[in-house]
Motif scaffolding. Structure first.
Motif, PDB file in Angstrom:
ATOM      1  N   SER A  39       7.659  -4.293   6.278  1.00 31.20           N
ATOM      2  CA  SER A  39       8.685  -3.540   6.991  1.00 31.20           C
ATOM      3  C   SER A  39       9.121  -2.359   6.143  1.00 31.20           C
ATOM      4  CB  SER A  39       9.891  -4.431   7.305  1.00 31.20           C
ATOM      5  OG  SER A  39      10.673  -4.595   6.145  1.00 31.20           O
ATOM      6  N   ASP A  40      10.063  -1.598   6.633  1.00 25.40           N
ATOM      7  CA  ASP A  40      10.584  -0.470   5.870  1.00 25.40           C
ATOM      8  C   ASP A  40      11.715  -0.884   4.938  1.00 25.40           C
ATOM      9  OD1 ASP A  40       8.818   1.299   6.958  1.00 25.40           O
ATOM     10  OD2 ASP A  40      10.135   1.876   8.603  1.00 25.40           O
ATOM     11  N   ASP A  41      12.051  -2.167   4.947  1.00 28.47           N
ATOM     12  CA  ASP A  41      13.122  -2.628   4.076  1.00 28.47           C
ATOM     13  C   ASP A  41      12.694  -2.500   2.615  1.00 28.47           C
ATOM     14  OD1 ASP A  41      14.527  -4.883   2.436  1.00 28.47           O
ATOM     15  OD2 ASP A  41      15.760  -4.554   4.225  1.00 28.47           O
ATOM     16  N   PRO A  42      13.511  -1.827   1.790  1.00 30.78           N
ATOM     17  CA  PRO A  42      13.118  -1.617   0.392  1.00 30.78           C
ATOM     18  C   PRO A  42      12.786  -2.911  -0.337  1.00 30.78           C
ATOM     19  CG  PRO A  42      15.027  -0.279   0.935  1.00 30.78           C
ATOM     20  CD  PRO A  42      14.768  -1.182   2.123  1.00 30.78           C
ATOM     21  N   ALA A  43      13.490  -3.975  -0.056  1.00 33.35           N
ATOM     22  CA  ALA A  43      13.226  -5.250  -0.720  1.00 33.35           C
ATOM     23  C   ALA A  43      11.848  -5.767  -0.334  1.00 33.35           C
ATOM     24  CB  ALA A  43      14.295  -6.265  -0.359  1.00 33.35           C
ATOM     25  N   ASP A  44      11.491  -5.623   0.926  1.00 42.36           N
ATOM     26  CA  ASP A  44      10.176  -6.071   1.375  1.00 42.36           C
ATOM     27  C   ASP A  44       9.077  -5.230   0.750  1.00 42.36           C
ATOM     28  OD1 ASP A  44      11.245  -8.058   2.887  1.00 42.36           O
ATOM     29  OD2 ASP A  44      11.020  -7.019   4.805  1.00 42.36           O
ATOM     30  N   ILE A  45       9.335  -3.933   0.632  1.00 43.06           N
ATOM     31  CA  ILE A  45       8.343  -3.052   0.012  1.00 43.06           C
ATOM     32  C   ILE A  45       8.167  -3.431  -1.446  1.00 43.06           C
ATOM     33  CG2 ILE A  45       7.892  -0.664  -0.678  1.00 43.06           C
ATOM     34  CD1 ILE A  45       9.302   0.208   1.922  1.00 43.06           C
ATOM     35  N   GLU A  46       9.287  -3.682  -2.123  1.00 42.82           N
ATOM     36  CA  GLU A  46       9.214  -4.082  -3.524  1.00 42.82           C
ATOM     37  C   GLU A  46       8.412  -5.378  -3.652  1.00 42.82           C
ATOM     38  OE1 GLU A  46       9.773  -3.971  -7.610  1.00 42.82           O
ATOM     39  OE2 GLU A  46      10.031  -2.428  -6.085  1.00 42.82           O
ATOM     40  N   GLU A  47       8.625  -6.284  -2.726  1.00 36.75           N
ATOM     41  CA  GLU A  47       7.912  -7.559  -2.745  1.00 36.75           C
ATOM     42  C   GLU A  47       6.409  -7.325  -2.569  1.00 36.75           C
ATOM     43  OE1 GLU A  47       8.594 -11.144   0.084  1.00 36.75           O
ATOM     44  OE2 GLU A  47      10.427 -10.833  -1.072  1.00 36.75           O
ATOM     45  N   ALA A  48       6.058  -6.453  -1.660  1.00 42.08           N
ATOM     46  CA  ALA A  48       4.654  -6.145  -1.405  1.00 42.08           C
ATOM     47  C   ALA A  48       4.037  -5.469  -2.626  1.00 42.08           C
ATOM     48  CB  ALA A  48       4.523  -5.242  -0.180  1.00 42.08           C
TER      49      ALA A  48
END
Ligand code: ZN
Length: 60
Positions: A39-48
């Motif tokens: 998703s575009d959620d920064p936390a999700d991006i960081e996780e990825a």
């Protein structure tokens, strides 16, 4: 120009990425095959990014 991985300002040394880390993550996309930002959620991006970074690291 912004980093396509984490959207931070790109570093000229690593463009179009902000760092070697994000360049490695992009490389990992091709090695890993199934890398995807959920998703575009920064936390999700960081996780990825973390997951892709681990995928590019060789086990000791
Ligand atoms: Zn980045």
């Amino acid at each position: 120009m912004t980093c396509p991985i984490c959207r931070k300002p790109a570093d000229p040394r690593y463009r179009p990425f902000c760092s070697k880390r994000c360049a490695d993550v992009d490389l990992g996309k091709w090695f890993g095959g199934d890398y995807a930002v959920p998703s575009d959620d920064p936390a999700d991006i960081e996780e990825a990014v973390e997951a892709a970074t681990r995928a590019t690291q060789k086990p000791h």
